[in-house]
Write a protein that holds these residues in place. Structure first.
Motif, mmCIF file in Angstrom:
data_model
loop_
_atom_site.group_PDB
_atom_site.id
_atom_site.type_symbol
_atom_site.label_atom_id
_atom_site.label_comp_id
_atom_site.label_asym_id
_atom_site.label_seq_id
_atom_site.Cartn_x
_atom_site.Cartn_y
_atom_site.Cartn_z
ATOM 1 N N MET A 1 -7.220 26.287 -47.219
ATOM 2 C CA MET A 1 -6.912 27.715 -47.120
ATOM 3 C C MET A 1 -8.178 28.472 -46.756
ATOM 4 O O MET A 1 -9.285 28.117 -47.189
ATOM 5 C CB MET A 1 -6.358 28.245 -48.438
ATOM 6 C CG MET A 1 -5.087 27.555 -48.913
ATOM 7 S SD MET A 1 -3.664 27.861 -47.843
ATOM 8 C CE MET A 1 -3.402 29.621 -48.147
ATOM 9 N N CYS A 2 -8.029 29.510 -45.967
ATOM 10 C CA CYS A 2 -9.156 30.337 -45.548
ATOM 11 C C CYS A 2 -8.891 31.786 -45.974
ATOM 12 O O CYS A 2 -7.734 32.204 -46.124
ATOM 13 C CB CYS A 2 -9.363 30.265 -44.038
ATOM 14 S SG CYS A 2 -9.792 28.609 -43.426
ATOM 15 N N GLY A 3 -9.961 32.564 -46.097
ATOM 16 C CA GLY A 3 -9.834 33.950 -46.528
ATOM 17 C C GLY A 3 -9.838 34.074 -48.046
ATOM 18 O O GLY A 3 -9.899 33.068 -48.782
ATOM 19 N N GLU A 4 -9.760 35.314 -48.524
ATOM 20 C CA GLU A 4 -9.784 35.593 -49.959
ATOM 21 C C GLU A 4 -8.672 36.567 -50.306
ATOM 22 O O GLU A 4 -8.303 37.434 -49.504
ATOM 23 C CB GLU A 4 -11.131 36.189 -50.370
ATOM 24 C CG GLU A 4 -12.320 35.258 -50.139
ATOM 25 C CD GLU A 4 -13.630 35.902 -50.542
ATOM 26 O OE1 GLU A 4 -13.600 37.095 -50.933
ATOM 27 O OE2 GLU A 4 -14.679 35.235 -50.458
ATOM 28 N N THR B 1 -5.685 38.084 -48.233
ATOM 29 C CA THR B 1 -5.898 37.721 -46.827
ATOM 30 C C THR B 1 -5.961 36.205 -46.617
ATOM 31 O O THR B 1 -6.326 35.755 -45.530
ATOM 32 C CB THR B 1 -7.196 38.357 -46.320
ATOM 33 O OG1 THR B 1 -8.302 37.880 -47.126
ATOM 34 C CG2 THR B 1 -7.121 39.865 -46.401
ATOM 35 N N GLN B 2 -5.664 35.425 -47.619
ATOM 36 C CA GLN B 2 -5.686 33.979 -47.461
ATOM 37 C C GLN B 2 -4.593 33.518 -46.489
ATOM 38 O O GLN B 2 -3.507 34.099 -46.454
ATOM 39 C CB GLN B 2 -5.495 33.284 -48.820
ATOM 40 C CG GLN B 2 -6.764 33.235 -49.666
ATOM 41 C CD GLN B 2 -6.587 32.322 -50.869
ATOM 42 O OE1 GLN B 2 -5.475 31.901 -51.186
ATOM 43 N NE2 GLN B 2 -7.672 32.028 -51.549
ATOM 44 N N TRP B 3 -4.912 32.513 -45.773
ATOM 45 C CA TRP B 3 -3.952 31.962 -44.824
ATOM 46 C C TRP B 3 -4.181 30.447 -44.679
ATOM 47 O O TRP B 3 -5.292 29.947 -44.852
ATOM 48 C CB TRP B 3 -4.048 32.670 -43.478
ATOM 49 C CG TRP B 3 -5.417 32.598 -42.843
ATOM 50 C CD1 TRP B 3 -6.524 33.282 -43.216
ATOM 51 C CD2 TRP B 3 -5.788 31.788 -41.721
ATOM 52 N NE1 TRP B 3 -7.591 32.974 -42.412
ATOM 53 C CE2 TRP B 3 -7.152 32.053 -41.473
ATOM 54 C CE3 TRP B 3 -5.107 30.911 -40.894
ATOM 55 C CZ2 TRP B 3 -7.867 31.450 -40.441
ATOM 56 C CZ3 TRP B 3 -5.814 30.312 -39.861
ATOM 57 C CH2 TRP B 3 -7.172 30.578 -39.643
#
Length: 262
Positions: free
Chosen positions: A144-147, A150-152
C-alpha cells in the motif's frame, strides 16, 4: 666257340629265375656261382587304419519347450517374502567415459522463457522457472502507498502495469538447464528492452541502492511516478453537451441534435 655256351647258360638262368621260385646266389670256395632257391616267406598285409567317414553337419533337432515341473503340488506361483527384499541404489560408473550427461550438470544458459505469468512487479514464472529481475526491489502485490485516507493499493497497480507491459511475450534470461524450486535472480531481456529498467523508470519498482538503475529510480521519485505518486484517478464520466438550437423545436419531434437545419 665259347660265346655260344655262355649265352645259352645265361638265357637258361634267366628263364629259371623268372619261372621258378626266388633264387639266392652265392660263390663257392672254388670261385663258382651257385644258385639256391629262397624259401617263401609269408608277408603279412600292412595293417590299414580305418578311416572315419567325414562328419556331416546336420541341423540340430528342434526341442519342444516343455515345462519343467518345479513344484507339482503348487498350481500358482510360490509366494515371495517381500520383507526380505531390499532396494539398493545403482552402482556408480567406473569412470567418466561413456557416462550419460545429466542436464542438471550443465551450466546456466540463455533461455527463451515463453508465456510468462506475472505474480508481482518484477517477478514471474515460466516453464517451471521462478525468476526475479536483478537490480530492483520486487514490489509486492499487497503493498500500500500513501497515508491515511490517501492510501491506495500501489502493489496491485504495479503488477497490472507489469502485466500490460509484457502482454505474454517471451523473456530471455540466463537460467539453469533444469528448473528448480529456488527463485533465480537474474537480468532478463524483452527483445531489445530491459524490463527491470522499465519498471524503475515508470516508478513501479525501487532500484537497489548503488545498482545500475539508481539514477533512473531517483528521477522517477522526483517526478512522482508510480509508487511515488498519488493513486490513479478513475476515468472521468463521459458527458455529452447538446448545443442550443437557434430555431424553436418542432412540436412532437424534440430537440434537434445538429442545430439549425438548412
Amino acid at each position: 666257340m665259347r660265346p655260344l655256351p655262355i649265352v645259352v647258360a645265361i638265357t637258361g638262368l634267366a628263364v629259371v629265375v623268372l619261372s621258378g621260385p626266388a633264387l639266392r646266389g652265392h660263390f663257392t670256395p672254388e670261385g663258382q656261382l651257385a644258385v639256391s632257391p629262397v624259401p617263401d616267406v609269408a608277408v603279412a598285409p600292412a595293417a590299414q587304419t580305418p578311416v572315419a567317414p567325414p562328419a556331416v553337419e546336420t541341423a540340430p533337432a528342434l526341442r519342444r519347450s516343455m515345462p519343467r515341473p518345479v513344484a507339482p503340488d503348487v498350481v500358482a506361483a510360490p509366494p515371495i517374502p517381500t520383507d526380505t527384499l531390499e532396494r539398493v541404489d545403482a552402482r556408480e560408473p567406473l569412470g567418466d567415459k561413456g557416462r550419460a550427461l545429466s542436464p542438471a550438470d550443465l551450466p546456466p544458459a540463455e533461455t527463451i522463457l515463453r508465456r510468462p505469468v506475472v505474480s508481482a512487479a518484477g517477478t514471474f514464472t515460466a516453464q517451471g522457472h521462478t525468476v526475479a529481475l536483478a537490480g530492483i526491489d520486487i514490489t509486492d502485490a499487497g503493498q500500500m502507498c500513501g497515508e491515511g485516507t490517501t492510501q491506495w493499493p500501489c502493489g496491485i497497480h504495479a503488477r497490472t502495469a507489469f502485466r500490460n507491459y509484457l502482454r505474454g511475450r517471451a523473456m530471455t534470461c540466463v537460467v539453469p538447464a533444469v528448473p528448480g524450486s529456488e527463485v533465480v535472480v537474474v537480468d532478463c531481456k524483452l527483445g531489445t528492452q530491459n524490463p527491470a529498467e522499465w519498471l524503475v523508470t515508470q516508478g513501479w519498482a525501487r532500484a537497489v541502492a548503488g545498482g545500475p538503475y539508481a539514477e533512473a529510480g531517483a528521477a522517477a521519485q522526483s517526478a512522482h511516478r508510480g509508487l511515488f505518486g498519488q493513486a490513479p484517478t478513475a476515468t472521468p464520466a463521459l458527458t455529452i453537451t447538446v448545443p442550443e438550437s437557434a430555431e424553436p423545436p418542432i412540436s412532437g419531434i424534440g430537440v434537434p441534435l445538429g442545430g439549425s437545419g438548412g
